[in-house]
Scaffold this motif. Structure first.
Motif, PDB file in Angstrom:
ATOM      1  N   LYS A  22       0.822  -1.216   0.000  1.00 33.01           N
ATOM      2  CA  LYS A  22       0.000   0.000   0.000  1.00 33.01           C
ATOM      3  C   LYS A  22       0.856   1.266   0.000  1.00 33.01           C
ATOM      4  O   LYS A  22       0.321   2.365  -0.061  1.00 33.01           O
ATOM      5  CB  LYS A  22      -0.916   0.012   1.223  1.00 33.01           C
ATOM      6  CG  LYS A  22      -2.024  -1.008   1.149  1.00 33.01           C
ATOM      7  CD  LYS A  22      -2.886  -0.932   2.387  1.00 33.01           C
ATOM      8  CE  LYS A  22      -4.044  -1.888   2.289  1.00 33.01           C
ATOM      9  NZ  LYS A  22      -4.909  -1.802   3.470  1.00 33.01           N
ATOM     10  N   GLY A  23       2.166   1.117   0.128  1.00 32.63           N
ATOM     11  CA  GLY A  23       3.060   2.268   0.070  1.00 32.63           C
ATOM     12  C   GLY A  23       3.427   2.872   1.406  1.00 32.63           C
ATOM     13  O   GLY A  23       4.012   3.951   1.464  1.00 32.63           O
ATOM     14  N   TYR A  24       3.137   2.197   2.499  1.00 32.35           N
ATOM     15  CA  TYR A  24       3.466   2.717   3.825  1.00 32.35           C
ATOM     16  C   TYR A  24       4.974   2.666   4.051  1.00 32.35           C
ATOM     17  O   TYR A  24       5.642   1.719   3.645  1.00 32.35           O
ATOM     18  CB  TYR A  24       2.802   1.884   4.919  1.00 32.35           C
ATOM     19  CG  TYR A  24       1.324   2.087   5.095  1.00 32.35           C
ATOM     20  CD1 TYR A  24       0.476   2.342   4.025  1.00 32.35           C
ATOM     21  CD2 TYR A  24       0.746   1.989   6.342  1.00 32.35           C
ATOM     22  CE1 TYR A  24      -0.891   2.504   4.198  1.00 32.35           C
ATOM     23  CE2 TYR A  24      -0.620   2.150   6.533  1.00 32.35           C
ATOM     24  CZ  TYR A  24      -1.421   2.410   5.446  1.00 32.35           C
ATOM     25  OH  TYR A  24      -2.770   2.572   5.631  1.00 32.35           O
ATOM     26  N   GLY A  25       5.498   3.653   4.754  1.00 29.63           N
ATOM     27  CA  GLY A  25       6.892   3.655   5.181  1.00 29.63           C
ATOM     28  C   GLY A  25       7.041   2.906   6.491  1.00 29.63           C
ATOM     29  O   GLY A  25       6.052   2.528   7.136  1.00 29.63           O
ATOM     30  N   ASN A  26       8.283   2.708   6.909  1.00 30.23           N
ATOM     31  CA  ASN A  26       8.546   1.919   8.121  1.00 30.23           C
ATOM     32  C   ASN A  26       7.913   2.514   9.373  1.00 30.23           C
ATOM     33  O   ASN A  26       7.374   1.786  10.205  1.00 30.23           O
ATOM     34  CB  ASN A  26      10.050   1.751   8.329  1.00 30.23           C
ATOM     35  CG  ASN A  26      10.654   0.788   7.343  1.00 30.23           C
ATOM     36  OD1 ASN A  26       9.955   0.216   6.509  1.00 30.23           O
ATOM     37  ND2 ASN A  26      11.960   0.619   7.406  1.00 30.23           N
ATOM     38  N   ILE A  35       4.173  -2.191  16.701  1.00 32.18           N
ATOM     39  CA  ILE A  35       5.443  -2.869  16.979  1.00 32.18           C
ATOM     40  C   ILE A  35       6.563  -1.834  16.933  1.00 32.18           C
ATOM     41  O   ILE A  35       6.407  -0.779  16.314  1.00 32.18           O
ATOM     42  CB  ILE A  35       5.735  -4.017  15.973  1.00 32.18           C
ATOM     43  CG1 ILE A  35       5.790  -3.508  14.532  1.00 32.18           C
ATOM     44  CG2 ILE A  35       4.713  -5.139  16.122  1.00 32.18           C
ATOM     45  CD1 ILE A  35       6.180  -4.570  13.508  1.00 32.18           C
ATOM     46  N   SER A  36       7.665  -2.133  17.577  1.00 27.77           N
ATOM     47  CA  SER A  36       8.784  -1.188  17.587  1.00 27.77           C
ATOM     48  C   SER A  36       9.478  -1.185  16.223  1.00 27.77           C
ATOM     49  O   SER A  36       9.399  -2.169  15.473  1.00 27.77           O
ATOM     50  CB  SER A  36       9.787  -1.569  18.679  1.00 27.77           C
ATOM     51  OG  SER A  36      10.592  -2.645  18.249  1.00 27.77           O
ATOM     52  N   PRO A  37      10.178  -0.103  15.904  1.00 26.80           N
ATOM     53  CA  PRO A  37      10.937  -0.067  14.655  1.00 26.80           C
ATOM     54  C   PRO A  37      11.979  -1.190  14.573  1.00 26.80           C
ATOM     55  O   PRO A  37      12.268  -1.692  13.497  1.00 26.80           O
ATOM     56  CB  PRO A  37      11.622   1.303  14.685  1.00 26.80           C
ATOM     57  CG  PRO A  37      10.760   2.137  15.578  1.00 26.80           C
ATOM     58  CD  PRO A  37      10.210   1.174  16.606  1.00 26.80           C
ATOM     59  N   TYR A  38      12.515  -1.590  15.722  1.00 27.43           N
ATOM     60  CA  TYR A  38      13.504  -2.670  15.757  1.00 27.43           C
ATOM     61  C   TYR A  38      12.869  -4.020  15.422  1.00 27.43           C
ATOM     62  O   TYR A  38      13.460  -4.843  14.727  1.00 27.43           O
ATOM     63  CB  TYR A  38      14.198  -2.730  17.121  1.00 27.43           C
ATOM     64  CG  TYR A  38      14.862  -1.426  17.476  1.00 27.43           C
ATOM     65  CD1 TYR A  38      16.023  -1.019  16.824  1.00 27.43           C
ATOM     66  CD2 TYR A  38      14.314  -0.580  18.428  1.00 27.43           C
ATOM     67  CE1 TYR A  38      16.631   0.197  17.123  1.00 27.43           C
ATOM     68  CE2 TYR A  38      14.909   0.642  18.733  1.00 27.43           C
ATOM     69  CZ  TYR A  38      16.070   1.015  18.073  1.00 27.43           C
ATOM     70  OH  TYR A  38      16.654   2.214  18.355  1.00 27.43           O
ATOM     71  N   THR A  39      11.660  -4.224  15.930  1.00 24.36           N
ATOM     72  CA  THR A  39      10.934  -5.456  15.610  1.00 24.36           C
ATOM     73  C   THR A  39      10.595  -5.484  14.126  1.00 24.36           C
ATOM     74  O   THR A  39      10.751  -6.510  13.464  1.00 24.36           O
ATOM     75  CB  THR A  39       9.652  -5.564  16.457  1.00 24.36           C
ATOM     76  OG1 THR A  39      10.025  -5.564  17.843  1.00 24.36           O
ATOM     77  CG2 THR A  39       8.862  -6.823  16.134  1.00 24.36           C
ATOM     78  N   LEU A  40      10.164  -4.347  13.595  1.00 23.62           N
ATOM     79  CA  LEU A  40       9.865  -4.263  12.174  1.00 23.62           C
ATOM     80  C   LEU A  40      11.118  -4.559  11.350  1.00 23.62           C
ATOM     81  O   LEU A  40      11.061  -5.314  10.376  1.00 23.62           O
ATOM     82  CB  LEU A  40       9.302  -2.890  11.808  1.00 23.62           C
ATOM     83  CG  LEU A  40       9.034  -2.677  10.317  1.00 23.62           C
ATOM     84  CD1 LEU A  40       8.015  -3.685   9.789  1.00 23.62           C
ATOM     85  CD2 LEU A  40       8.599  -1.258  10.053  1.00 23.62           C
TER      86      LEU A  40
END
Length: 84
Positions: A22-26, A35-40
């Motif tokens: 869908k074009g979402y960024g992190n 979820i945390s950016p680290y988990t992502l």
């Protein structure tokens, strides 16, 4: 539904693929999935390996992953992505 499916991807991976498609960024993906950016980052690393992507630039990986998602849906390798 939880855990990994036959394809080796779990529900979280399908959710991430759906949002990438869908074009979402992190940052937005992390927020949307709570979820945390680290988990992502860990999940993205798994997805890159799963789809056989090398250590290319991050933006190039995202473009390649988007194309792989499209081809995988068309070929039936992964199910049609759904709204979350």
């Amino acid at each position: 539904m939880s855990g990994r499916r036959k394809s080796g991807l779990g529900e979280i991976h399908y959710n991430i693929l759906n949002l990438i498609y869908k074009g979402y960024g992190n940052t937005r993906i992390s927020y949307k999935l709570n979820i945390s950016p680290y988990t992502l980052a860990s999940h993205l690393s798994y997805l890159y390996k799963y789809f056989g992507l090398s250590n290319a630039e991050r933006s190039a990986k995202r473009i390649l992953l988007y194309r792989i998602i499209e081809k995988s849906i068309q070929s039936g390798k992964i199910q049609q992505l759904y709204d979350i």
